[in-house]
Design an enzyme around this catalytic site. Structure first.
Site, PDB file in Angstrom:
ATOM      1  N   GLU A 195     -40.112  71.187  13.931  1.00 28.44           N
ATOM      2  CA  GLU A 195     -40.631  72.437  14.463  1.00 28.44           C
ATOM      3  C   GLU A 195     -39.427  73.362  14.621  1.00 28.44           C
ATOM      4  OE1 GLU A 195     -42.634  72.194  18.277  1.00 28.44           O
ATOM      5  OE2 GLU A 195     -42.878  74.384  18.282  1.00 28.44           O
ATOM      6  N   ARG A 229     -37.772  56.249  18.429  1.00 26.44           N
ATOM      7  CA  ARG A 229     -36.831  57.354  18.326  1.00 26.44           C
ATOM      8  C   ARG A 229     -35.427  56.885  18.707  1.00 26.44           C
ATOM      9  NH1 ARG A 229     -37.178  62.281  20.836  1.00 26.44           N
ATOM     10  NH2 ARG A 229     -39.296  62.469  20.145  1.00 26.44           N
ATOM     11  N   LYS A 289     -34.803  69.176  22.559  1.00 24.49           N
ATOM     12  CA  LYS A 289     -34.409  70.542  22.221  1.00 24.49           C
ATOM     13  C   LYS A 289     -34.468  71.428  23.450  1.00 24.49           C
ATOM     14  CE  LYS A 289     -36.682  70.286  18.157  1.00 24.49           C
ATOM     15  NZ  LYS A 289     -37.691  70.770  17.280  1.00 24.49           N
TER      16      LYS A 289
HETATM   17  P1  ATP Z   1     -37.373  67.273  20.623  1.00 24.73           P
HETATM   18  O1  ATP Z   1     -38.155  66.544  21.669  1.00 24.73           O
HETATM   19  O2  ATP Z   1     -35.935  66.953  20.633  1.00 24.73           O
HETATM   20  O3  ATP Z   1     -37.642  68.726  20.628  1.00 24.73           O
HETATM   21  P2  ATP Z   1     -39.251  66.884  18.595  1.00 24.73           P
HETATM   22  O4  ATP Z   1     -39.819  65.574  18.264  1.00 24.73           O
HETATM   23  O5  ATP Z   1     -40.097  67.826  19.356  1.00 24.73           O
HETATM   24  O6  ATP Z   1     -37.858  66.675  19.270  1.00 24.73           O
HETATM   25  P3  ATP Z   1     -39.527  67.979  16.001  1.00 24.73           P
HETATM   26  O7  ATP Z   1     -38.878  69.169  15.413  1.00 24.73           O
HETATM   27  O8  ATP Z   1     -40.969  68.000  16.241  1.00 24.73           O
HETATM   28  O9  ATP Z   1     -38.743  67.642  17.330  1.00 24.73           O
HETATM   29  O10 ATP Z   1     -39.108  66.685  15.176  1.00 24.73           O
HETATM   30  C1  ATP Z   1     -39.092  66.588  13.784  1.00 24.73           C
HETATM   31  C2  ATP Z   1     -39.100  65.147  13.419  1.00 24.73           C
HETATM   32  O11 ATP Z   1     -37.961  64.496  13.951  1.00 24.73           O
HETATM   33  C3  ATP Z   1     -40.317  64.442  13.990  1.00 24.73           C
HETATM   34  O12 ATP Z   1     -40.868  63.615  12.987  1.00 24.73           O
HETATM   35  C4  ATP Z   1     -39.760  63.656  15.130  1.00 24.73           C
HETATM   36  O13 ATP Z   1     -40.507  62.506  15.363  1.00 24.73           O
HETATM   37  C5  ATP Z   1     -38.342  63.344  14.661  1.00 24.73           C
HETATM   38  N1  ATP Z   1     -37.474  63.136  15.803  1.00 24.73           N
HETATM   39  C6  ATP Z   1     -37.247  63.961  16.846  1.00 24.73           C
HETATM   40  N2  ATP Z   1     -36.427  63.408  17.745  1.00 24.73           N
HETATM   41  C7  ATP Z   1     -36.101  62.191  17.271  1.00 24.73           C
HETATM   42  C8  ATP Z   1     -35.283  61.108  17.742  1.00 24.73           C
HETATM   43  N3  ATP Z   1     -34.633  61.186  18.895  1.00 24.73           N
HETATM   44  N4  ATP Z   1     -35.188  60.009  16.964  1.00 24.73           N
HETATM   45  C9  ATP Z   1     -35.826  59.932  15.799  1.00 24.73           C
HETATM   46  N5  ATP Z   1     -36.616  60.893  15.295  1.00 24.73           N
HETATM   47  C10 ATP Z   1     -36.761  62.011  16.017  1.00 24.73           C
HETATM   48 MG    MG Z   2     -41.945  68.413  18.722  1.00 27.07          MG
END
Ligand code: ATP
Ligand code: MG
Length: 572
Positions: A49, A277, A287
């Site tokens: 995102e 994760r 983020k």
């Molecule tokens: P954040 O909580 O840090 O904002 P998010 O999951 O909301 O992370 P996205 O941009 O939606 O961020 O993530 C893109 C991809 O990266 C998704 O498939 C998510 O599952 C993966 N991802 C995010 N954080 C991690 C992590 N700590 N370890 C492994 N994969 C991750």
């Molecule tokens: Mg997300």
């Protein structure tokens, strides 16, 4: 200097040099290939995102998705999940593209945006309404929440649940046409308000939001929700294996339900597979928190070298190879675990140990006069560019009567086991001679400002018989006449607590006050000519990179990427 180009360049192809470890996702892919489920096709996607910069956790997902596609001759898409215009910006899109490319991955023509599917998503919503599978609800957000029930109590049907198809269609189209205020209505799918899985209690799939979208502008005033958008985007792109983190496990039944309803109109039904994760100690990963650090000026920006964003790690001196090695090393599983920051740092040490030329920098200089060295004397000392790679050649370092050594390499009253310089003691000046400390000069406040030594002319490194006399200490130095000054930024971990945000704590209270120290050091004269992002081992200190923003021609700025050894491990 004679270093083969290939050793200095980032090499995306080297990902294949690391034999991929087996994991449960690979096992699924191999089984699918064996049974012909996808006719041998492997198509994955990385779906960020664009609401912030990517962090090291994303790198795990990127390496997994792109790595899998690479190893099975498949394709990996880069898709922006841009359904939430309030928080999304073009700056984030650009930085994400930059980071994924920097990591060494290529999506070819498969750069997609969920917003590209807004028209289809709208049509599929009408399709669901027409089949009695979706309805317009006119309750407020709070009312919807209060009727949703809890983990132990079933939810209650909305009074609007039984609207006719015609009425739903009419209202939904008018929602799109902008006839209603934000929040006046939502579109929900009709599943089961009594389902034990709360995600299946008629989730909202569209809401009214008058917000400018970074790509579609003001075309839409209704936006689809993530769960609805994600599975359809996967299906439209004919993804085979849709990999996500464990928190989406409970959403999988919804993912499957939506695609089941649309099976006659969407071309494929990808398999959602969840993995654990990355949780990294001494870091915060969400983020939202990273944005707080940037906006609260706790760091200098998204690419502050202490941030665990990919932009920050890059600026710190991390290589794409080291991050890919890290992803390989931590592996992929279904079990949540913590990885220590030391694992990431070790991957960088391993990579740079191979690839970084050696140089000398004196970070905290102490002046040394070699009393019996000729007044204007000067000679070349030869130092290998890499101790294990003779083919990289040697460089010449000038020795003269006055030199700088590290302040820490001298102790007036040596502690037990201290083998470096102290009054009456001998050490080897690396690549040069054995010297003996004769006396110490102090200023009015009793600080040591200079020390005097004598050297033994028969002991020059590399000459016959030089190694006959053994001394325990071996310290680095630079000629005062030739050393150049350079700004060096000594970075350390941003947090001084392994779990800064555990238990809802305010992670900002665990910021490490010593995470950044700027000094002026002395460096070998050739280091004046470095290019941004050139990386070196400063002997005995660690690995340093020429800052990619602030290095100018003739005026380098070095960031400490990582020390030689992990100083955070408490040795008992
Ligand atoms: P954040 O909580 O840090 O904002 P998010 O999951 O909301 O992370 P996205 O941009 O939606 O961020 O993530 C893109 C991809 O990266 C998704 O498939 C998510 O599952 C993966 N991802 C995010 N954080 C991690 C992590 N700590 N370890 C492994 N994969 C991750
Ligand atoms: Mg997300």
């Amino acid at each position: 200097m004679n270093i083969p180009e290939a050793d200095l360049k980032d090499d995306p192809a080297s990902i294949s040099a690391v034999p991929p470890g087996s994991n449960f996702i690979r096992n699924i892919v191999e089984e699918d290939n064996r049974t012909g489920k996808w006719k041998g096709r492997v198509e994955t996607r990385f779906p960020p995102e664009p609401n912030g910069y990517l962090h090291i956790g994303h790198a795990k997902s990127i390496c997994l998705n792109f790595g899998l596609a690479h190893d099975y001759n498949g394709i990996c898409h880069l898709r922006f999940d841009d359904t939430n215009p309030e928080k999304e910006e073009q700056e984030y899109v650009d930085s994400i593209i930059d980071s994924v490319r920097w990591l060494g991955f290529d999506w070819g023509k498969h750069l997609h945006y969920a917003s590209d599917y807004f028209d289809e998503l709208f049509e599929f919503a009408e399709y669901l309404i027409n089949r009695g599978k979706a309805y317009v609800d006119s309750l407020t957000v709070e009312e919807i929440r209060s009727l949703r029930g809890t983990l132990t109590e079933a939810g209650t049907n909305s009074p609007y649940r039984e609207r006719t198809i015609a009425e739903n269609l009419d209202l939904f189209r008018r929602m799109k046409a902008g006839e209603f205020a934000d929040g006046a209505h939502v579109l929900r799918v009709k599943i089961d308000m009594t389902s034990p899985n709360i995600n299946l209690r008629d989730p909202v799939i569209y809401r009214i939001r008058r917000v400018h979208h970074h790509r579609t502008g003001d075309k839409w005033c209704i936006y689809p929700m993530y769960d609805y958008t994600h599975c359809i985007s996967d299906a439209l792109e004919k993804i085979t294996h849709s990999l996500c983190t464990l928190e989406f496990e409970d959403h999988r039944p919804l993912y499957d339900w939506i695609l089941d309803q649309l099976k006659d109109v969407v071309p494929c039904h990808p398999q959602q597979i969840e993995f654990a994760r990355l949780n990294l100690a001494y870091a915060v990963m969400s983020k939202r928190k990273l944005i707080e650090l940037v906006e609260g000026d706790f760091v200098s920006g998204w690419d502050d070298p202490r941030m665990n964003t990919l932009a920050g790690l890059r600026r710190r001196g991390y290589t794409p190879e080291s991050i890919r090695l890290f992803a390989e090393r931590i592996g992929v599983s279904k079990a949540d675990s913590w990885i220590d920051m030391g694992v990431l740092e070790d991957c960088l040490r391993e990579d740079l140990n191979e690839r970084a030329p050696r140089r000398i920098a004196v970070l905290e200089p102490l002046k040394v006069v070699i009393d019996n060295y000729p007044e204007n004397g000067e000679e070349e000392c030869l130092a290998p560019n890499h101790p294990q790679k003779p083919e990289w050649g040697k460089r010449s370092i000038a020795l003269s009567k006055t030199i700088y050594i590290e302040r820490g390499d001298f102790m007036e009253t040596p502690s037990k086991g201290y083998f470096r310089l102290s009054p009456g003691a001998e050490v080897r000046l690396r690549y040069a001679y054995i010297v003996k400390c004769m006396n110490v000069v102090k200023n009015a406040s009793e600080e040591i400002v200079e020390i005097h030594c004598t050297y033994d002319p028969g002991t020059k490194s590399g000459t016959e018989g030089a190694e006959k006399r053994k001394v325990k200490g071996n310290i680095h130095w630079l000629s005062a006449k030739y050393a150049e000054k350079a700004e060096v930024r000594l970075y350390d971990r941003l947090f001084d607590h392994a779990h800064p945000d555990a238990g809802g704590r305010d992670y900002k209270t665990y910021l490490n006050p010593n995470s950044k120290k700027i000094i002026t050091a002395y460096v070998e004269p050739s280091l004046n000519q470095v290019q941004p992002e050139d990386r070196f081992q400063f002997e005995r200190h660690g690995y340093f990179v020429a800052d990619r923003e602030d290095t100018e021609k003739g005026k380098p700025v070095f960031n400490r990427a990582v020390t030689m050894r992990d100083s955070w491990v408490k040795n008992a």
